[in-house]
Design a protein around this motif. Structure first.
Motif, PDB file in Angstrom:
ATOM      1  N   MET A  45       0.990  -1.041   0.177  1.00  0.00           N
ATOM      2  CA  MET A  45       0.330  -0.053  -0.149  1.00  0.00           C
ATOM      3  C   MET A  45       1.084   0.743  -0.001  1.00  0.00           C
ATOM      4  N   ALA A  46       0.487   2.161  -1.341  1.00  0.00           N
ATOM      5  CA  ALA A  46       1.995   3.449  -1.118  1.00  0.00           C
ATOM      6  C   ALA A  46       0.981   4.384  -0.366  1.00  0.00           C
ATOM      7  N   ILE A  47       2.333   5.178   0.756  1.00  0.00           N
ATOM      8  CA  ILE A  47       1.194   6.166   1.404  1.00  0.00           C
ATOM      9  C   ILE A  47       1.808   7.321   0.594  1.00  0.00           C
ATOM     10  N   ILE A  48       1.361   8.692   0.599  1.00  0.00           N
ATOM     11  CA  ILE A  48       1.486   9.511  -0.148  1.00  0.00           C
ATOM     12  C   ILE A  48       0.933  10.669   0.419  1.00  0.00           C
ATOM     13  N   LEU A  49       2.370  11.959   0.282  1.00  0.00           N
ATOM     14  CA  LEU A  49       1.460  13.410   0.813  1.00  0.00           C
ATOM     15  C   LEU A  49       0.635  13.571   0.423  1.00  0.00           C
ATOM     16  N   GLY A  50      -0.206  14.361   1.025  1.00  0.00           N
ATOM     17  CA  GLY A  50      -1.598  14.948   0.514  1.00  0.00           C
ATOM     18  C   GLY A  50      -1.057  16.276   0.406  1.00  0.00           C
ATOM     19  N   ASP A  51      -2.532  17.265   0.001  1.00  0.00           N
ATOM     20  CA  ASP A  51      -2.307  18.800  -0.227  1.00  0.00           C
ATOM     21  C   ASP A  51      -2.141  19.512   0.984  1.00  0.00           C
ATOM     22  N   HIS A  52      -1.237  20.246   0.876  1.00  0.00           N
ATOM     23  CA  HIS A  52      -0.658  20.852   2.140  1.00  0.00           C
ATOM     24  C   HIS A  52      -0.468  22.646   1.837  1.00  0.00           C
ATOM     25  N   GLN A  53      -0.256  23.079   2.805  1.00  0.00           N
ATOM     26  CA  GLN A  53       0.092  25.037   3.543  1.00  0.00           C
ATOM     27  C   GLN A  53       0.916  25.049   4.662  1.00  0.00           C
ATOM     28  N   CYS A 111      -1.516  32.853   4.129  1.00  0.00           N
ATOM     29  CA  CYS A 111      -1.030  30.952   3.382  1.00  0.00           C
ATOM     30  C   CYS A 111      -0.732  30.830   2.346  1.00  0.00           C
ATOM     31  N   LEU A 112       0.214  30.003   2.062  1.00  0.00           N
ATOM     32  CA  LEU A 112       0.760  30.169   0.917  1.00  0.00           C
ATOM     33  C   LEU A 112       0.845  28.339   0.712  1.00  0.00           C
ATOM     34  N   ARG A 113       0.784  28.108  -1.130  1.00  0.00           N
ATOM     35  CA  ARG A 113       0.342  26.695  -1.075  1.00  0.00           C
ATOM     36  C   ARG A 113       1.639  26.477  -2.406  1.00  0.00           C
ATOM     37  N   GLY A 114       2.441  25.311  -1.975  1.00  0.00           N
ATOM     38  CA  GLY A 114       3.248  25.317  -3.791  1.00  0.00           C
ATOM     39  C   GLY A 114       3.978  24.276  -3.224  1.00  0.00           C
ATOM     40  N   ARG A 115       5.649  23.784  -3.448  1.00  0.00           N
ATOM     41  CA  ARG A 115       6.282  23.074  -3.308  1.00  0.00           C
ATOM     42  C   ARG A 115       7.017  22.918  -2.366  1.00  0.00           C
ATOM     43  N   PHE A 116       6.686  22.754  -0.754  1.00  0.00           N
ATOM     44  CA  PHE A 116       6.833  22.367  -0.235  1.00  0.00           C
ATOM     45  C   PHE A 116       7.447  20.808   0.673  1.00  0.00           C
ATOM     46  N   ASP A 117       6.824  19.713  -0.584  1.00  0.00           N
ATOM     47  CA  ASP A 117       7.099  18.743   0.070  1.00  0.00           C
ATOM     48  C   ASP A 117       7.735  17.701   0.357  1.00  0.00           C
ATOM     49  N   ALA A 118       9.122  18.651   0.220  1.00  0.00           N
ATOM     50  CA  ALA A 118      10.637  18.503   0.898  1.00  0.00           C
ATOM     51  C   ALA A 118      10.388  18.201   2.669  1.00  0.00           C
ATOM     52  N   ALA A 119      10.229  18.966   2.629  1.00  0.00           N
ATOM     53  CA  ALA A 119      10.037  19.916   3.795  1.00  0.00           C
ATOM     54  C   ALA A 119       9.479  18.958   4.749  1.00  0.00           C
ATOM     55  N   HIS A 120       8.200  18.641   4.509  1.00  0.00           N
ATOM     56  CA  HIS A 120       7.118  17.665   4.708  1.00  0.00           C
ATOM     57  C   HIS A 120       7.952  15.836   4.614  1.00  0.00           C
ATOM     58  N   LEU A 121       8.659  15.536   3.763  1.00  0.00           N
ATOM     59  CA  LEU A 121       8.429  13.946   4.235  1.00  0.00           C
ATOM     60  C   LEU A 121      10.281  14.027   3.900  1.00  0.00           C
ATOM     61  N   THR A 122      11.613  14.665   3.863  1.00  0.00           N
ATOM     62  CA  THR A 122      12.230  15.331   4.530  1.00  0.00           C
ATOM     63  C   THR A 122      13.447  15.770   5.680  1.00  0.00           C
ATOM     64  N   GLY A 123      12.682  16.637   6.393  1.00  0.00           N
ATOM     65  CA  GLY A 123      12.771  17.644   7.738  1.00  0.00           C
ATOM     66  C   GLY A 123      13.040  19.159   5.894  1.00  0.00           C
ATOM     67  N   ASP A 124      13.284  19.302   4.825  1.00  0.00           N
ATOM     68  CA  ASP A 124      14.610  19.849   4.357  1.00  0.00           C
ATOM     69  C   ASP A 124      13.166  21.099   4.755  1.00  0.00           C
ATOM     70  N   GLN A 125      13.983  22.055   4.401  1.00  0.00           N
ATOM     71  CA  GLN A 125      13.236  23.350   5.237  1.00  0.00           C
ATOM     72  C   GLN A 125      14.443  24.263   3.554  1.00  0.00           C
ATOM     73  N   GLY A 126      14.968  23.777   2.947  1.00  0.00           N
ATOM     74  CA  GLY A 126      15.123  24.931   1.385  1.00  0.00           C
ATOM     75  C   GLY A 126      13.774  25.240   0.908  1.00  0.00           C
ATOM     76  N   GLU A 127      12.917  24.823   0.572  1.00  0.00           N
ATOM     77  CA  GLU A 127      11.548  26.020  -0.002  1.00  0.00           C
ATOM     78  C   GLU A 127      10.989  26.515   0.927  1.00  0.00           C
ATOM     79  N   VAL A 128      11.066  26.563   2.177  1.00  0.00           N
ATOM     80  CA  VAL A 128      10.273  27.361   2.945  1.00  0.00           C
ATOM     81  C   VAL A 128      10.365  28.577   3.555  1.00  0.00           C
ATOM     82  N   LEU A 129       9.625  29.267   3.117  1.00  0.00           N
ATOM     83  CA  LEU A 129       9.899  30.775   3.676  1.00  0.00           C
ATOM     84  C   LEU A 129       8.595  31.011   5.038  1.00  0.00           C
ATOM     85  N   PRO A 130       9.858  31.449   5.951  1.00  0.00           N
ATOM     86  CA  PRO A 130       9.655  31.611   7.251  1.00  0.00           C
ATOM     87  C   PRO A 130       8.096  31.941   7.157  1.00  0.00           C
TER      88      PRO A 130
END
Length: 301
Positions: A1-9, A37-56
């Motif tokens: 069973m694949a578990i994936i990241l859904g919508d996030h903001q 509220c920002l939506r965009g390419r923030f998958d890495a922050a959720h999946l690996t903890g990489d904050q490189g694309e996250v504006l605080p």
């Protein structure tokens, strides 16, 4: 069973900003809650903890305050639009930005019959709301609204002829108190953000709705809501949709007969719960798709 990241903001909720314009001896004030509220390419922050694309979120807060000075709050919609455009255009990972405002009104103190230049008292019968959503392609959705508008009429309201079954005990009436704490939101079609007078539109919409509530002889709260939405659109043709939510603030005639006192719809018990909740939308036929206009800020921080 694949578990994936859904919508996030993510965003910064409820930045309380007070802007004083003191360019002349007569100062002006705007008092708002600003949520981003920002939506965009923030998958890495959720999946690996990489904050490189996250504006605080703290940066979002600081930007909101800075724009209160550089753009100003003379027009709430223009401020919200400019802030949302900044996040989409200037922060590369952001695909969509939403800015929501609540305004808290003030009125000038009167001294000796004249308005004071720099003193106010809190006023306002309702809280004004604004939301602007901007996409990376420049598309924008602008909504206005209000909440906590408490209105009551002591006559001119009926409720009878309703469906009944074995559990129905409500008595029909041709003369009742109608009261509600209204929430209304409206969606604008194509308007020029730079020139459209949103404050005048707000005044016209609220006047139309309150006057309709007062003057329209109602056979049901549902009927009243439709008429309020209809007159709002007629008052401001740039509107394409109005949504209304009205909890029925019940008032029940109090039983004074046990004390030998007649009560002809004069003394009531105001009951706060449970309550009927009536909701409706009124739309211009053929209106453009709402897109993300009605998205609600989730409070994510």
């Amino acid at each position: 069973m694949a578990i994936i990241l859904g919508d996030h903001q993510y965003g910064k909720a409820e930045n309380r900003i007070v802007r004083i314009v003191r360019d002349t001896p007569r100062h002006e004030i705007r008092d708002v809650n600003v949520s981003t509220c920002l939506r965009g390419r923030f998958d890495a922050a959720h999946l690996t903890g990489d904050q490189g694309e996250v504006l605080p979120t703290d940066t979002q807060k600081q930007t909101s305050y800075a724009y209160a000075k550089t753009v100003g709050l003379a027009s709430l919609e223009r401020y919200a639009h400019a802030l949302a455009v900044h996040f989409v255009d200037d922060v590369e990972p952001v695909d969509q930005a939403r800015v929501e405002l609540e305004e808290f009104a003030w009125e000038r103190v009167s001294v000796g019959g004249a308005e004071h230049d720099f003193s106010w008292v809190r006023s306002g019968r309702e809280v004004r709301t604004v939301a602007v959503t901007v996409d990376a392609d420049g598309s924008a959705w602008i909504t206005g609204g209000l909440k906590d508008l408490v209105v009551l009429k002591s006559s001119g309201s009926e409720f009878h002829g309703f469906l009944e079954d074995e559990y129905t005990v409500l008595e029909p009436t041709s003369d009742r108190i109608m009261a509600t704490s209204l929430v209304a939101k409206w969606r604008f079609g194509a308007v020029d953000v730079a020139t459209f007078d949103f404050d005048a539109a707000y005044a016209a919409i609220t006047t139309a709705m309150v006057e309709t509530f007062a003057s329209f002889h109602s056979l049901a709260l549902q009927q009243t809501l439709f008429q309020m939405g209809k007159t709002a659109i007629e008052a401001v043709p740039e509107l394409v949709e109005v949504r209304l939510s009205a909890p029925n603030k019940h008032h029940f005639a109090y039983d004074l007969a046990r004390f030998g006192i007649e009560n002809h719809n004069e003394v009531f018990h105001a009951d706060d719960r449970p309550y009927g909740l009536i909701q409706a939308s009124v739309t211009v036929e053929g209106a453009p798709d709402a897109g993300p206009a009605w998205d609600q800020y989730s409070g994510l921080v």
